[in-house]
Every structure is written in structure tokens, then in C-alpha cells.
Design a protein around this motif. Structure first.
Motif, PDB file in Angstrom:
ATOM      1  N   ALA A  27      40.435 121.483 165.338  1.00 24.97           N
ATOM      2  CA  ALA A  27      41.279 122.620 164.965  1.00 24.97           C
ATOM      3  C   ALA A  27      42.626 122.154 164.423  1.00 24.97           C
ATOM      4  O   ALA A  27      43.151 122.711 163.454  1.00 24.97           O
ATOM      5  CB  ALA A  27      41.477 123.538 166.168  1.00 24.97           C
ATOM      6  N   CYS A  28      43.190 121.119 165.043  1.00 23.61           N
ATOM      7  CA  CYS A  28      44.472 120.577 164.572  1.00 23.61           C
ATOM      8  C   CYS A  28      44.336 119.974 163.183  1.00 23.61           C
ATOM      9  O   CYS A  28      45.229 120.116 162.335  1.00 23.61           O
ATOM     10  CB  CYS A  28      44.998 119.541 165.552  1.00 23.61           C
ATOM     11  SG  CYS A  28      45.631 120.236 167.101  1.00 23.61           S
ATOM     12  N   LEU A  30      42.275 120.864 160.805  1.00 19.82           N
ATOM     13  CA  LEU A  30      42.167 121.929 159.815  1.00 19.82           C
ATOM     14  C   LEU A  30      43.494 122.659 159.640  1.00 19.82           C
ATOM     15  O   LEU A  30      43.900 122.967 158.516  1.00 19.82           O
ATOM     16  CB  LEU A  30      41.058 122.904 160.227  1.00 19.82           C
ATOM     17  CG  LEU A  30      39.646 122.310 160.315  1.00 19.82           C
ATOM     18  CD1 LEU A  30      38.652 123.362 160.763  1.00 19.82           C
ATOM     19  CD2 LEU A  30      39.228 121.709 158.983  1.00 19.82           C
ATOM     20  N   GLU A  31      44.183 122.944 160.745  1.00 15.05           N
ATOM     21  CA  GLU A  31      45.455 123.672 160.677  1.00 15.05           C
ATOM     22  C   GLU A  31      46.531 122.854 159.980  1.00 15.05           C
ATOM     23  O   GLU A  31      47.246 123.362 159.102  1.00 15.05           O
ATOM     24  CB  GLU A  31      45.915 124.047 162.080  1.00 15.05           C
ATOM     25  CG  GLU A  31      47.240 124.794 162.149  1.00 15.05           C
ATOM     26  CD  GLU A  31      47.158 126.207 161.604  1.00 15.05           C
ATOM     27  OE1 GLU A  31      48.217 126.753 161.223  1.00 15.05           O
ATOM     28  OE2 GLU A  31      46.041 126.765 161.543  1.00 15.05           O
ATOM     29  N   THR A 206      39.727 126.514 177.639  1.00 15.26           N
ATOM     30  CA  THR A 206      39.265 126.656 176.258  1.00 15.26           C
ATOM     31  C   THR A 206      37.808 126.242 176.169  1.00 15.26           C
ATOM     32  O   THR A 206      37.428 125.171 176.658  1.00 15.26           O
ATOM     33  CB  THR A 206      40.111 125.767 175.322  1.00 15.26           C
ATOM     34  OG1 THR A 206      41.499 125.998 175.575  1.00 15.26           O
ATOM     35  CG2 THR A 206      39.816 126.064 173.872  1.00 15.26           C
ATOM     36  N   THR A 208      35.324 124.478 174.755  1.00 12.51           N
ATOM     37  CA  THR A 208      35.113 123.353 173.846  1.00 12.51           C
ATOM     38  C   THR A 208      33.952 122.506 174.358  1.00 12.51           C
ATOM     39  O   THR A 208      33.532 122.656 175.516  1.00 12.51           O
ATOM     40  CB  THR A 208      36.375 122.473 173.773  1.00 12.51           C
ATOM     41  OG1 THR A 208      36.628 121.926 175.081  1.00 12.51           O
ATOM     42  CG2 THR A 208      37.583 123.273 173.303  1.00 12.51           C
ATOM     43  N   THR A 235      41.960 129.531 172.574  1.00 11.16           N
ATOM     44  CA  THR A 235      41.093 128.956 171.552  1.00 11.16           C
ATOM     45  C   THR A 235      41.728 127.682 171.001  1.00 11.16           C
ATOM     46  O   THR A 235      42.953 127.507 171.073  1.00 11.16           O
ATOM     47  CB  THR A 235      40.863 129.922 170.378  1.00 11.16           C
ATOM     48  OG1 THR A 235      42.102 130.099 169.666  1.00 11.16           O
ATOM     49  CG2 THR A 235      40.359 131.274 170.869  1.00 11.16           C
ATOM     50  N   GLN A 237      42.258 127.103 168.025  1.00  5.89           N
ATOM     51  CA  GLN A 237      43.158 127.529 166.958  1.00  5.89           C
ATOM     52  C   GLN A 237      44.520 127.951 167.513  1.00  5.89           C
ATOM     53  O   GLN A 237      45.550 127.760 166.847  1.00  5.89           O
ATOM     54  CB  GLN A 237      42.526 128.682 166.171  1.00  5.89           C
ATOM     55  CG  GLN A 237      41.322 128.285 165.328  1.00  5.89           C
ATOM     56  CD  GLN A 237      40.070 127.960 166.158  1.00  5.89           C
ATOM     57  OE1 GLN A 237      39.864 128.543 167.236  1.00  5.89           O
ATOM     58  NE2 GLN A 237      39.251 127.055 165.656  1.00  5.89           N
ATOM     59  N   ASP A 238      44.550 128.526 168.731  1.00  4.42           N
ATOM     60  CA  ASP A 238      45.831 128.848 169.372  1.00  4.42           C
ATOM     61  C   ASP A 238      46.677 127.590 169.522  1.00  4.42           C
ATOM     62  O   ASP A 238      47.865 127.570 169.224  1.00  4.42           O
ATOM     63  CB  ASP A 238      45.595 129.444 170.773  1.00  4.42           C
ATOM     64  CG  ASP A 238      44.943 130.814 170.750  1.00  4.42           C
ATOM     65  OD1 ASP A 238      45.191 131.579 169.803  1.00  4.42           O
ATOM     66  OD2 ASP A 238      44.185 131.110 171.690  1.00  4.42           O
ATOM     67  N   ALA A 240      46.290 124.631 167.958  1.00 13.42           N
ATOM     68  CA  ALA A 240      46.608 124.018 166.668  1.00 13.42           C
ATOM     69  C   ALA A 240      47.779 124.724 165.997  1.00 13.42           C
ATOM     70  O   ALA A 240      48.653 124.073 165.395  1.00 13.42           O
ATOM     71  CB  ALA A 240      45.382 124.053 165.758  1.00 13.42           C
ATOM     72  N   GLY A 241      47.838 126.043 166.113  1.00 15.90           N
ATOM     73  CA  GLY A 241      48.925 126.785 165.508  1.00 15.90           C
ATOM     74  C   GLY A 241      50.274 126.431 166.106  1.00 15.90           C
ATOM     75  O   GLY A 241      51.276 126.285 165.391  1.00 15.90           O
TER      76      GLY A 241
END
Length: 269
Positions: A27-28, A30-31, A206, A208, A235, A237-238, A240-241
Motif C-alpha cells: 500500500a505504501c 502504491l501511495e 489490519t 493482511t 486498512t 491504505q489508511d 499508507a496515506g
């Protein structure tokens, strides 16, 4: 209150992600690529799971960024030097702006059991601590010594509530997470003069691949859902954001902290 509008690509340079092929590392990758960073990914995958790595690199390239992945054991000193040699030649000094430690490989056995073979061994404890905690120190030592990371860069280590709370069979990993957070504080102190921030990110429960390996993970997720004020699990994505936002130069003064990213899960008994 006025809105803060960040440009879509508000980051630059390269992010080196240890454990980049699944879960939070994926996720990191991609973000951060969507935010403007090239991705250097370290992962350990068998042939059967390499298709997912190809998918990740393809998504990074769709974001207009470079993706260079290394399929190695991140805890192997010789492999670490080999990867850094290549990064130094191809990317250059001062190129790594973000380092993420997201290695999830350890022994999930109880410390005490009436059956010896079911009890964690000293070798297994040593391995878990080496991979999930001490490797952060070794990668950081070599990266900074080589000059691959300059002023204003950020380092993140993925931790969990297990550093201070208990779960059956989680003992070796819990010890590693506690050590990891200690390493973060010490590195923040020693890298302060270089203006490099170092923080631990404590994600909530999470779903995973790493969580799925923990015996009783279904019960763990059920408990988290019941007490989380937001009514859902964290998640990747949380996480990574938040890491992307913290990597902005204006957030560099935050260092030496364990930052909860869990929707309030940790504060509820």
C-alpha cells in the motif's frame, strides 16, 4: 477553516520499502508513487507469488514513477550490501527520501508450553528480533553511512499494539515490536543532527497476509471491530496515506514518536 490543498505529486525522490510486496508495504509503494516518488522495493517471494509483485510494479509505473524491486532476504547482510551497492550506482547519493521498515516474518509460538517442540526456541526468538526489529538499525546504518539519505528524509517502522499488549503465541513478535519502538527512539536521537525524522507507525488490527498467520486472528479482528469507534478495521491504505502526509517536509519536526493509525481502536479498553 480553509482547506489545505496539496498538489497530487507533493513528494519527490525515492522511497526504499522493506517488505514491499504485500500488506502495508504494498500500500505504501502504491501511495507514495502516486504522490511522486520512485519506489525501491525489497521483498522475499517464491515464484508462486511473483505475479503480485509484477502487478505492483505495473501500478507504480502507471503512476509515472520508476519501480525497482529486489527479491532477497532483507535480514541477510551480504544481500543488503548488494542492494545498496546497486542503489548507489543507479540512483545516487542522497536519493532515498523515505525508508519504510515493514518486515513481518517471525515465530508465532508461546514462550511456555508443556511440550518442548511447541515452545519457542532461542534461535527462533533471535531470528524474530533480528528480522522484525534489529534489521531496521542495520539498514539505517548502511544507508546513512553511504550518504544515500540526506537531510529532511524520513524513516518509518511499522509496529503494533503488541508492543505493549499481549496475545497468545504473539510473545516473540511482541518482544520484537517493543525493541523496534526502542530502536526508533534511539535512531531519532542519533539522526537528529542530520535532520532525519524517525517514527514508528502503530497500525490498528489490519487484515493482511501477516495477520492471517497469527493463530486466533479471526477473534482478534472481531474484537477490533467491536471496539473501534469508526466501526471498521484499519486498512493498509489508511496507514499508507498517513505515511505519505508525514513525509511532506513540513512534518519533519515530528520524530521519535509512536503514532497510532487505528481510528481510535487503541484508546478503547
Amino acid at each position: 477553516m480553509s482547506e489545505v490543498n496539496l498538489p497530487k505529486t507533493f513528494l519527490s525522490g525515492s522511497a526504499l520499502i522493506l517488505g514491499a510486496s504485500s500488506g502495508m508495504g504494498e500500500a505504501c509503494a502504491l501511495e507514495l508513487s502516486a504522490c511522486g516518488m520512485d519506489i525501491l522495493g525489497v521483498h522475499l517471494d517464491r515464484r508462486s507469488t511473483l505475479a503480485n509483485v509484477d502487478r505492483i510494479t505495473s501500478e507504480i509505473e502507471k503512476n509515472g514513477r520508476k519501480a525497482t524491486f529486489y527479491n532477497i532476504n532483507a535480514a541477510d547482510p551480504e544481500k543488503r550490501q548488494s542492494v545498496l551497492n546497486e542503489i548507489e550506482k543507479t540512483v545516487g547519493l542522497g536519493s532515498i527520501r523515505v525508508l519504510i521498515h515493514s518486515l513481518a516474518f517471525g515465530t508465532l509460538k508461546p514462550l511456555i508450553s508443556p511440550i518442548e517442540k511447541d515452545t519457542v526456541s532461542s534461535a527462533q526468538i533471535d531470528m524474530t528480533l533480528d528480522v522484525m526489529a534489529n534489521s531496521l538499525v542495520y539498514w539505517t546504518q548502511d544507508i546513512t553511512r553511504r550518504g544515500l539519505m540526506g537531510e529532511g528524509a524520513s524513516i518509518y517502522a511499522l509496529t503494533s499494539a503488541g508492543s505493549s499488549r499481549v496475545w497468545k503465541t504473539y510473545g516473540p513478535v511482541s518482544a520484537a515490536k517493543a525493541a523496534l519502538e526502542s530502536h526508533v527512539r534511539q535512531l531519532a536521537l542519533e539522526l537528529g543532527a542530520k535532520q532525519i525524522s524517525v517514527n514508528a507507525i502503530r497500525a490498528g488490527v489490519t487484515d493482511t497476509p501477516a495477520l492471517r498467520k497469527i493463530p486466533g486472528n479471526e477473534g482478534m479482528m472481531k474484537m477490533a471491530l467491536e471496539k473501534n469507534p469508526r466501526g471498521r478495521l484499519t486498512t493498509p491504505q489508511d496507514v499508507a496515506g498517513v505515511i505519505a502526509l508525514l513525509s511532506h517536509p513540513k512534518a519533519n519536526w515530528i520524530t521519535g514518536e509512536v503514532i497510532g493509525v487505528d481510528g481510535g481502536e487503541y484508546i478503547v479498553d
